[in-house]
Enzyme design. Structure first.
Site, short mmCIF file in Angstrom:
data_model
loop_
_atom_site.label_atom_id
_atom_site.label_comp_id
_atom_site.label_asym_id
_atom_site.label_seq_id
_atom_site.Cartn_x
_atom_site.Cartn_y
_atom_site.Cartn_z
N SER A 152 5.77 5.56 6.54
CA SER A 152 6.92 5.72 7.43
C SER A 152 7.57 4.40 7.80
O SER A 152 8.25 3.95 6.82
CB SER A 152 6.06 6.32 8.67
N ASP A 185 9.00 17.68 7.20
CA ASP A 185 9.09 16.66 7.87
C ASP A 185 10.27 16.38 8.69
O ASP A 185 11.16 16.16 8.11
CB ASP A 185 8.67 15.41 6.64
N HIS A 210 5.15 14.81 8.52
CA HIS A 210 5.12 13.47 8.46
C HIS A 210 4.04 12.88 7.93
O HIS A 210 3.88 11.93 7.67
CB HIS A 210 5.85 12.90 9.82
#
Ligand code: MLT
Length: 201
Positions: A102, A152, A183
């Site tokens: 991320s 996501d 995610h």
């Protein structure tokens, strides 16, 4: 930068640079790094920015909207930190493989966008395109794994595809893996990244 370093058992192996997601720290991805390669060195870094008490690697203006000036400054800071760490801990600077999740994958992507030969390879879990419309250095044959989720909402599928295309056009050897979820990093994604690492690094 706040970090931890663990010397691996096999000095011929890469050094895994671990970069956490928003709200994480340098301890978060150590288990993941060990799963990918249990005998590699580990350099795990904590992002220097705080957003409501949550560590990050660079500031953002809103969810998914990056503060590009800060991103550039923090990217340079992290690049210098990696170079210094290689010197201090005596690992081979040419054998650094980044594993980011991320926000950590986003700054890893920006390092690839900014500096030639910055990594031997990259595993990017749920990254976005760090900056659009910029010239990216050539990286012939550099192995890059991108893990993405079809649902996501933080990182739409088009972003993952665009990042793959940009890196591929620069010569990288990219594998784009999809799972059906959002995610989050799934076990299947980690196992696929591990198999990919064995083949490519
Ligand atoms: C970012 O700011 O890097 C992305 O929005 C992902 C995240 O939430 O960290």
């Amino acid at each position: 930068m706040k970090h931890l370093y663990m010397q691996g058992e096999d000095s011929s192996k890469p050094t895994l640079l671990l970069l956490h997601g928003t709200g994480g720290n340098e301890h978060d991805l150590v288990g993941l790094g060990k799963e990918i390669d249990s005998s590699a060195n580990i350099l795990s870094v904590r992002g220097n920015v705080l957003e409501n008490g949550m560590p990050r690697f660079f500031k953002r203006l809103a969810e998914g909207v990056f503060d590009l000036e800060d991103l550039q400054a923090r990217t340079e800071e992290l690049k210098n930190f990696i170079d210094e760490a290689a010197n201090n801990y005596k690992f081979d600077r040419d054998k650094v493989v980044v594993i980011g999740y991320s926000n950590g994958a986003n700054i890893a992507g920006n390092l690839l966008f900014e500096y030639k030969d910055v990594f031997k390879g990259a595993i990017l879990h749920h990254p976005m395109v760090p900056r659009h419309g910029v010239e990216v250095p050539t990286m012939p044959g550099t192995p890059v794994f991108i893990g993405a989720g079809k649902n996501d909402f933080m990182c739409p599928a088009t972003e993952s595809q665009e990042l793959r295309d940009i890196l591929q056009d620069s010569g990288a050897n990219v594998e784009l893996y999809w799972h059906e979820y959002g995610h989050q990093l799934t076990q299947d994604e980690v196992q696929t990244a591990k198999e990919w690492y064995k083949k490519n690094l």
